[in-house]
Design an enzyme around this catalytic site. Structure first.
Site, short mmCIF file in Angstrom:
data_model
loop_
_atom_site.label_atom_id
_atom_site.label_comp_id
_atom_site.label_asym_id
_atom_site.label_seq_id
_atom_site.Cartn_x
_atom_site.Cartn_y
_atom_site.Cartn_z
N GLU A 14 0.86 -1.17 0.00
CA GLU A 14 0.00 0.00 0.00
C GLU A 14 0.91 1.23 0.00
O GLU A 14 1.86 1.30 0.77
CB GLU A 14 -0.84 -0.02 1.28
CG GLU A 14 -2.29 0.37 1.10
CD GLU A 14 -2.50 1.78 0.61
OE1 GLU A 14 -2.35 2.71 1.39
OE2 GLU A 14 -2.84 1.95 -0.57
N CYS A 61 -5.95 5.11 5.34
CA CYS A 61 -5.54 3.90 4.63
C CYS A 61 -6.74 3.14 4.08
O CYS A 61 -7.79 3.06 4.71
CB CYS A 61 -4.76 2.99 5.58
SG CYS A 61 -4.06 1.56 4.75
N CYS A 64 -5.62 -1.03 6.03
CA CYS A 64 -5.94 -1.23 7.45
C CYS A 64 -7.07 -0.27 7.78
O CYS A 64 -6.91 0.75 8.43
CB CYS A 64 -4.73 -1.02 8.34
SG CYS A 64 -3.92 0.55 8.16
N HIS A 68 -7.35 2.93 12.19
CA HIS A 68 -7.22 4.35 12.56
C HIS A 68 -8.51 4.88 13.17
O HIS A 68 -8.50 5.91 13.83
CB HIS A 68 -6.79 5.18 11.35
CG HIS A 68 -5.42 4.81 10.88
ND1 HIS A 68 -4.28 5.18 11.57
CD2 HIS A 68 -4.99 4.08 9.83
CE1 HIS A 68 -3.22 4.71 10.95
NE2 HIS A 68 -3.62 4.02 9.89
N ARG A 478 -0.20 -4.55 11.09
CA ARG A 478 1.23 -4.32 10.84
C ARG A 478 1.99 -3.92 12.09
O ARG A 478 3.17 -3.61 12.01
CB ARG A 478 1.41 -3.28 9.74
CG ARG A 478 1.07 -3.85 8.39
CD ARG A 478 0.73 -2.80 7.34
NE ARG A 478 0.06 -3.49 6.24
CZ ARG A 478 -1.22 -3.89 6.27
NH1 ARG A 478 -1.97 -3.66 7.33
NH2 ARG A 478 -1.73 -4.55 5.25
N SER A 501 3.83 1.23 9.99
CA SER A 501 4.82 1.32 8.92
C SER A 501 5.76 2.51 9.11
O SER A 501 6.82 2.56 8.49
CB SER A 501 4.15 1.38 7.55
OG SER A 501 3.54 0.13 7.28
N CYS A 545 2.97 -0.48 4.46
CA CYS A 545 1.86 0.41 4.10
C CYS A 545 2.34 1.84 4.24
O CYS A 545 2.37 2.40 5.33
CB CYS A 545 0.65 0.19 4.97
SG CYS A 545 -0.61 1.39 4.52
N CYS A 548 -0.13 4.74 5.30
CA CYS A 548 -0.23 4.93 6.74
C CYS A 548 0.98 5.65 7.32
O CYS A 548 0.87 6.41 8.27
CB CYS A 548 -0.35 3.58 7.45
SG CYS A 548 -2.01 2.91 7.44
NI1 NFE Z 1 -2.26 1.14 6.00
FE1 NFE Z 1 -1.73 0.22 8.85
C1 NFE Z 1 -1.77 -1.38 9.68
C2 NFE Z 1 -1.91 1.06 10.42
S1 NFE Z 1 0.31 0.92 8.73
S2 NFE Z 1 -1.83 -0.61 6.82
O1 NFE Z 1 -1.85 -2.44 10.09
O2 NFE Z 1 -2.06 1.58 11.31
O3 NFE Z 1 1.38 -0.11 8.78
#
Ligand code: NFE
Ligand code: MG
Length: 567
Positions: A14, A61, A64, A68, A478, A501, A545, A548
């Site tokens: 991503e 994102c 995921c 958030h 992640r 990430s 990702c 993110c």
């Molecule tokens: Ni956009 Fe995420 C996850 C978050 S970043 S994938 O899991 O928070 O690594």
């Protein structure tokens, strides 16, 4: 002489990630991880009502998609000291577990398996022999010779039209591809089946969250799912029973397919347990709160320094100062001006793009540190923490995956192999089994709580005059995710996200220590610098990702700089 290669963009992830490597004697000797895009979600939040922050942050994102939202409502609840009704905790927990299972299945089969599995080779397999092999490995009901033959015919059809579609541009026939045609066919068959199972578990997210991607049922203070067993327009027993049937089907896929494929492919690439270790300070947080305050949990989390499991320090609650006080973010090598190593509550971000400089700034990603050190986050960090805490479902799942891999490899593969590229895949498969145990427990707890006559799902937040601050932590697919909010007179004054990430993809920090991607690449073999499949293997094992990882914050709401990326 060292040769430089650039992989830009890294695909099957991503967001926008550029990896530059120096290669000496067939191995990576130095690496730079560079996020080449930034966004402005944190900026949009300033001045907003804290009760709606989760709706915005969730759009960080498209992968995921729940995390958030969860971290955001937890941050605001933490600032208010607001407790959450048990039904709301259980509904959130089921969504979190289902989303994470979905994410892990997609990551292994659809985003990373093709680094190890050669689709073109699968067309040369003997389908009957492949089915026989699969049946010796697993009781899975969909490993018949007929199903294998159908998959092979489907692949041959793709290839004969010259339209490989999603299978175009793979590293087919690369010297680092080692599986037999039969194992490749088995994995290709499961690749297609995994499309169905990731959808089934994502339905659980959609039913409880009203939609996926991006759930709609959260509220600061709980969830917006009305519960009334006598009304068809609420969360009914019929819906709950349907959810359970989906959970059960996916459980069989995790134990009979995903864990076995990872163990088998890992065993056949056992040399890759020796590459990709990188940063071995591991950070994870506890998850699946079992009380209204976030002080007891189903899965433990914490910090392990230098891969020393005996030094594991548990993070005990959603307000544990050991987590809240010990994070900073370095901008020495990131495209921002200002003071480096600020705590997220004080976080500021003034963009300052200067192009790619080896020893200077080279990424939009900041470099977070815990206790002043880089830390690796993700399923591996979480599994090691849970293992160190003696968490029974983790010990059971880890023992199972390692035993299967050992019997296929014909040698004992113990937990020490987990500090590696293959280890990150193994840990994700172990965690997926743990999550399935969690989702069953959470389902039973929700039913029992409703059965006791408790239908509460929401405690209304009340915002005081003056300034308050809070952190929301979440063990995302992640790894560790934290949102940090400062609220003044009921309005958001500052909002910072320190994302999985960001931890793993970050550049060098103030002490010029590399981030986890960069450190893990060190020593990775590269057979052919023109076709750096091995670089992808190690990077994909983290499940990057970048959407993110990068956020932008501007306290003055001024117009932001114009940016040309160095692509
Ligand atoms: Ni956009 Fe995420 C996850 C978050 S970043 S994938 O899991 O928070 O690594
Ligand atoms: Mg941030």
């Amino acid at each position: 002489m060292a040769k430089r290669i650039v992989v830009d963009p890294i695909t099957r992830i991503e967001g926008h990630l550029r990896i530059e490597c120096e290669i000496e004697n067939g191995h990576v000797s130095k690496a730079w991880s560079s996020g080449t895009m930034w966004r402005g979600i944190e900026l949009i939040l300033q001045g907003k009502d804290p009760r709606e922050a989760w709706i915005y942050t969730q759009r960080i994102c498209g992968v995921c998609t729940t995390v958030h939202a969860i971290a955001s409502v937890r941050a605001v609840e933490n600032a208010l000291g607001l407790e959450i009704p048990m039904n709301a905790q259980h509904i959130r927990n089921i969504i979190i577990a289902a989303h994470s299972i979905f994410d892990h299945i997609v990551h292994f089969y659809h985003l990373s398996a093709l680094d190890w599995v050669d689709i073109v080779s699968a067309t040369k397999a003997d389908a009957k022999a492949a089915a026989k092999l699969a049946e010796t490995l697993s009781p899975w009901k969909h490993n018949s010779a007929r199903e294998f033959q159908e998959t092979q015919d489907r692949l041959k059809k793709f290839i004969s039209t010259g339209q490989l579609g999603v299978f175009a541009s793979g590293y087919w026939g690369h010297p680092a591809m080692k599986l037999t045609p039969e194992v490749n066919l088995m994995a290709a068959n499961h690749y297609f089946q995994a499309l169905d199972y990731q959808r089934k578990i994502n339905k659980v997210v959609a039913i409880l969250g009203s939609k996926t991607p991006h759930i709609q049922n959260l509220a600061v203070g709980g969830v917006a799912n009305p519960i009334n067993p006598d009304s068809q327009s609420t969360l009914t027993i019929e819906r709950l029973v349907y959810i359970k049937s989906l959970i059960d089907e996916v459980g069989d896929f995790i134990s009979d397919v995903y864990q076995i494929d990872v163990a088998a492919i890992g065993a056949m690439y056992a040399d890759w347990t020796g590459y990709g270790e990188g940063i071995t300070n591991y950070l994870s947080v506890p998850e699946f709160p079992q009380d209204t305050k976030g002080e007891t949990f189903l899965t433990p989390g914490g910090y392990i320094p230098s891969k020393n499991l005996s030094k594991f320090v548990e993070i005990k609650s959603f307000h544990d100062p050991y987590f809240e006080d010990n994070i900073t973010e370095s901008i020495k090598h990131a495209y921002y001006k200002g003071e480096s190593n600020l705590h997220p509550y004080k976080g500021e971000t003034e963009p300052n793009f200067t192009g790619f400089e080896d020893d200077g700034k080279y990424s939009w990603v900041k470099a977070p540190t815990f206790l002043g050190k880089p830390a690796q986050v993700g399923p591996l960090a979480n599994v090691l923490a849970m293992f160190a805490a003696g968490h029974p479902p983790t010990v059971d799942n880890a023992t199972r995956v390692l035993n299967i891999a050992s019997s296929i490899a014909g040698t004992t593969l113990g937990p020490e192999i987990l500090h590696s590229t293959i280890g990150r895949h193994a840990a994700r498969a172990v965690r997926c089994g743990v999550l399935h145990d969690v989702i069953n427990k959470e389902y039973n707890s929700l039913i029992a709580n409703i059965g006791s006559g408790d239908y509460d799902t929401f405690n209304a937040p009340v915002f005081p005059k003056g300034e308050i601050q809070g952190v929301g932590m979440h063990e995302a697919p992640r790894g560790v995710l934290s949102h940090w909010v400062i609220i003044k007179d009921g309005q958001i004054k500052n909002y910072q996200c320190v994302v999985p990430s960001t931890w793993n993809a970050g550049p060098r920090n103030d002490n010029d220590e590399p981030g986890p991607y960069e450190a893990a690449l060190h020593g990775t073999p590269v057979a052919d610098p023109e076709n750096p499949l091995e670089v992808l293997r190690t990077i994909h094992s983290f499940d990057p990702c970048l959407a993110c990882a990068i956020h932008l914050y501007d306290p003055n709401r001024t117009e932001l700089t114009q940016v040309t990326t160095n692509v």
